[in-house]
Design a protein around this motif. Sequence first.
Motif, PDB file in Angstrom:
ATOM      1  N   TYR A 163     -28.587 -65.480  -9.729  1.00 28.25           N
ATOM      2  CA  TYR A 163     -30.016 -65.242  -9.848  1.00 28.25           C
ATOM      3  C   TYR A 163     -30.694 -65.426  -8.503  1.00 28.25           C
ATOM      4  O   TYR A 163     -30.195 -66.109  -7.624  1.00 28.25           O
ATOM      5  CB  TYR A 163     -30.657 -66.164 -10.888  1.00 28.25           C
ATOM      6  CG  TYR A 163     -30.722 -67.608 -10.460  1.00 28.25           C
ATOM      7  CD1 TYR A 163     -31.830 -68.107  -9.783  1.00 28.25           C
ATOM      8  CD2 TYR A 163     -29.673 -68.472 -10.715  1.00 28.25           C
ATOM      9  CE1 TYR A 163     -31.883 -69.427  -9.376  1.00 28.25           C
ATOM     10  CE2 TYR A 163     -29.716 -69.798 -10.321  1.00 28.25           C
ATOM     11  CZ  TYR A 163     -30.821 -70.261  -9.651  1.00 28.25           C
ATOM     12  OH  TYR A 163     -30.867 -71.568  -9.248  1.00 28.25           O
ATOM     13  N   GLU A 164     -31.822 -64.765  -8.354  1.00 25.46           N
ATOM     14  CA  GLU A 164     -32.610 -64.900  -7.143  1.00 25.46           C
ATOM     15  C   GLU A 164     -33.915 -65.572  -7.529  1.00 25.46           C
ATOM     16  O   GLU A 164     -34.660 -65.074  -8.362  1.00 25.46           O
ATOM     17  CB  GLU A 164     -32.890 -63.523  -6.543  1.00 25.46           C
ATOM     18  CG  GLU A 164     -33.723 -63.583  -5.292  1.00 25.46           C
ATOM     19  CD  GLU A 164     -33.976 -62.215  -4.700  1.00 25.46           C
ATOM     20  OE1 GLU A 164     -34.835 -62.136  -3.823  1.00 25.46           O
ATOM     21  OE2 GLU A 164     -33.339 -61.256  -5.113  1.00 25.46           O
ATOM     22  N   ASP A 165     -34.161 -66.727  -6.944  1.00 25.01           N
ATOM     23  CA  ASP A 165     -35.411 -67.421  -7.201  1.00 25.01           C
ATOM     24  C   ASP A 165     -36.515 -66.700  -6.446  1.00 25.01           C
ATOM     25  O   ASP A 165     -36.297 -66.173  -5.365  1.00 25.01           O
ATOM     26  CB  ASP A 165     -35.314 -68.881  -6.733  1.00 25.01           C
ATOM     27  CG  ASP A 165     -36.138 -69.794  -7.605  1.00 25.01           C
ATOM     28  OD1 ASP A 165     -36.910 -69.285  -8.438  1.00 25.01           O
ATOM     29  OD2 ASP A 165     -36.027 -71.013  -7.450  1.00 25.01           O
ATOM     30  N   VAL A 166     -37.697 -66.647  -7.016  1.00 28.82           N
ATOM     31  CA  VAL A 166     -38.796 -65.894  -6.441  1.00 28.82           C
ATOM     32  C   VAL A 166     -39.832 -66.856  -5.856  1.00 28.82           C
ATOM     33  O   VAL A 166     -40.258 -67.791  -6.534  1.00 28.82           O
ATOM     34  CB  VAL A 166     -39.450 -65.019  -7.537  1.00 28.82           C
ATOM     35  CG1 VAL A 166     -40.617 -64.233  -6.985  1.00 28.82           C
ATOM     36  CG2 VAL A 166     -38.411 -64.097  -8.152  1.00 28.82           C
ATOM     37  N   PRO A 167     -40.239 -66.632  -4.595  1.00 30.28           N
ATOM     38  CA  PRO A 167     -41.262 -67.489  -4.019  1.00 30.28           C
ATOM     39  C   PRO A 167     -42.630 -67.166  -4.612  1.00 30.28           C
ATOM     40  O   PRO A 167     -42.947 -66.002  -4.866  1.00 30.28           O
ATOM     41  CB  PRO A 167     -41.221 -67.147  -2.532  1.00 30.28           C
ATOM     42  CG  PRO A 167     -40.732 -65.743  -2.492  1.00 30.28           C
ATOM     43  CD  PRO A 167     -39.791 -65.611  -3.663  1.00 30.28           C
TER      44      PRO A 167
ATOM     45  N   LYS B   2     -28.900 -61.363 -12.310  1.00 32.31           N
ATOM     46  CA  LYS B   2     -28.290 -60.100 -11.902  1.00 32.31           C
ATOM     47  C   LYS B   2     -27.003 -59.878 -12.681  1.00 32.31           C
ATOM     48  O   LYS B   2     -26.498 -60.771 -13.350  1.00 32.31           O
ATOM     49  CB  LYS B   2     -28.010 -60.133 -10.403  1.00 32.31           C
ATOM     50  CG  LYS B   2     -29.269 -60.265  -9.577  1.00 32.31           C
ATOM     51  CD  LYS B   2     -28.948 -60.271  -8.111  1.00 32.31           C
ATOM     52  CE  LYS B   2     -30.222 -60.393  -7.302  1.00 32.31           C
ATOM     53  NZ  LYS B   2     -29.959 -60.406  -5.871  1.00 32.31           N
ATOM     54  N   ASP B   3     -26.437 -58.675 -12.575  1.00 35.28           N
ATOM     55  CA  ASP B   3     -25.199 -58.339 -13.280  1.00 35.28           C
ATOM     56  C   ASP B   3     -24.049 -59.273 -12.917  1.00 35.28           C
ATOM     57  O   ASP B   3     -23.169 -59.535 -13.725  1.00 35.28           O
ATOM     58  CB  ASP B   3     -24.790 -56.897 -12.982  1.00 35.28           C
ATOM     59  CG  ASP B   3     -25.745 -55.901 -13.620  1.00 35.28           C
ATOM     60  OD1 ASP B   3     -26.431 -56.282 -14.586  1.00 35.28           O
ATOM     61  OD2 ASP B   3     -25.792 -54.751 -13.158  1.00 35.28           O
TER      62      ASP B   3
END
Length: 67
Positions: free
Chosen positions: A9-13, A4-5
């Motif tokens: 970060y977002e980990d994805v399931p 992200k800016d």
Amino acid sequence: MAVKDSLTYEDVPVEILDRQVRRLRNKEVASVKVLWRSQSVEGATWEAEAAMKAKYPHLFPSDSIPA
């Protein structure tokens, strides 16, 4: 994993590997074992089922895991 800016970060399931219901005092808490995209199976984590269903409903086919 999406950066992200804010440089977080977002980990994805990717998949739900298992489900368990634990009895805590007078209530039951459902958890699911989640395989994340950037982790191996050994790195899978237990998460609250309700929270995962709310955020990632596509991981829960309506006929395979009862609510």
